[in-house]
Design an enzyme around this catalytic site. Structure first.
Site: not given
Length: 342
Positions: A38, A40, A43, A63, A107, A195, A262, A286-287
């Site tokens: 991903c 993430t 990063h 993840h 949450c 793109d 997103l 969106i998350y």
């Protein structure tokens, strides 16, 4: 067990030995078979400003995964040893107002697998049984491994009705490609994706978009003209995180249009809010995924024939992680999967 670890603050990851995870009463231990890389993870690997603020080393990263349950805690019901599962990587508190109301995706205390606690780039991973999605029907292991980003795509694509609508998607990365595939499957009329990477635009054509637009060479207005559109797009899906993309989307939306956003911008940027007001646009952030309604939708879409295999372009053994991460960073790829079976 072997795991891919951010050993200390700073760039790089290390494939090393760590203790096997232990299941609590409400947890399951999963033998990892496949993982997806991903943004993430990139990063965290490069240790940019975001990673330095959010990640505490040492940490097992990752993840996106699929695997076989090998142990279930004493309090676990509904998940059994031998089940093939994918993992919901957002770990929620269960006690805040939104969690208690069944809106777990909202949450405020969400923690991330592979970000705030040890993750799935490993031979085994432990997570709450409530976060294990059991595959009751046959599913390709590579596809099962990317259910997390697939969920982002489904959440984005189905936030607003798309049947018969003209859809604009900005950003043809892996999630953008899956979003386009879902929108096509769900009955959109015209789908335009933008793109600046011709490689990713080619992938978008393979998943069935009507026009794949290189915005460094032509405009979204040109795409409208080519498709015979006169009033703008009904639904926008912003996945690039680029300020110019969001501004172009707003400029090309129909009156009363709806935007699902997103893409996460790196910094604040100006927007023509007068157009938002005068066109009476809706913008929805969106998350992640709606837990677990999006997961039901994902499984049903696959059962109904949605094909994600064109999105998965590279597969590596987990020992080739450096090559896999380099390929992901170059951007000439769709989704990249790591094999942990051997």
């Amino acid at each position: 067990m072997r795991a891919l670890v951010k050993v200390a603050p700073g760039p790089g990851l290390e494939l090393t030995d760590v203790p096997d995870p232990v299941a609590g009463p409400g947890d399951v231990v999963v033998r990892v078979l496949r993982t997806g890389i991903c943004g993430t993870d990139l990063h965290i690997d490069s240790w940019d400003e975001w990673a330095a603020r959010n990640v505490t080393a040492p940490l097992v990263v990752g993840h996106e995964f699929a695997g076989e349950v090998v142990e279930a805690g004493a309090a676990v019901t509904g998940v059994r040893v031998g089940d093939l599962v994918s993992g919901e990587g957002h770990l929620v508190c269960g006690t805040c107002r939104n969690c208690r109301a069944g809106r777990r995706h909202l949450c405020a205390n969400t923690r991330g697998l592979g970000v705030h606690r040890d993750g799935a780039f490993a031979q085994y991973v432990v997570l709450p049984a409530a976060n294990a999605w059991v595959h009751r029907d046959p599913v390709d292991l590579d596809v099962a491994a990317i259910f997390d980003p697939f969920g982002n795509a489904v959440h984005t694509a189905l936030s607003f009705p798309v049947v018969g609508e003209d859809v604009l998607i900005t950003g043809a990365g892996p999630i953008g490609l899956m979003t386009a595939a879902v929108a096509r499957h769900a009955g959109a009329r015209n789908i335009v994706i933008t793109d600046v990477s011709e490689h990713r635009l080619d992938l978008a054509r393979k998943v069935g978009v009507d026009l794949a637009v290189d915005v460094s060479r032509s405009t979204i207005a040109d795409a409208q003209a080519e498709l015979g559109m006169s009033e703008g797009f009904d639904v926008g899906m912003e996945l690039s995180g680029q300020p110019a993309a969001m501004r172009d989307m707003i400029a090309n939306m129909a009156h009363g249009g709806r935007i699902a956003m997103l893409g996460l911008p790196a910094a604040e940027f100006p927007v023509d809010w007068s157009s938002v007001v005068l066109k009476m646009l809706q913008i929805k952030g969106i998350y992640g995924r709606e837990m677990f309604e999006t997961w039901y939708s994902m499984s049903v879409l696959l059962q109904a024939g949605l094909d994600l295999t064109p999105v998965i372009t590279h597969r590596f053994h987990h020992t080739e992680y450096e090559k896999a991460f380099a390929t992901a960073r170059e951007g000439r790829c769709g989704k990249i999967v790591l094999d942990w079976e051997n």
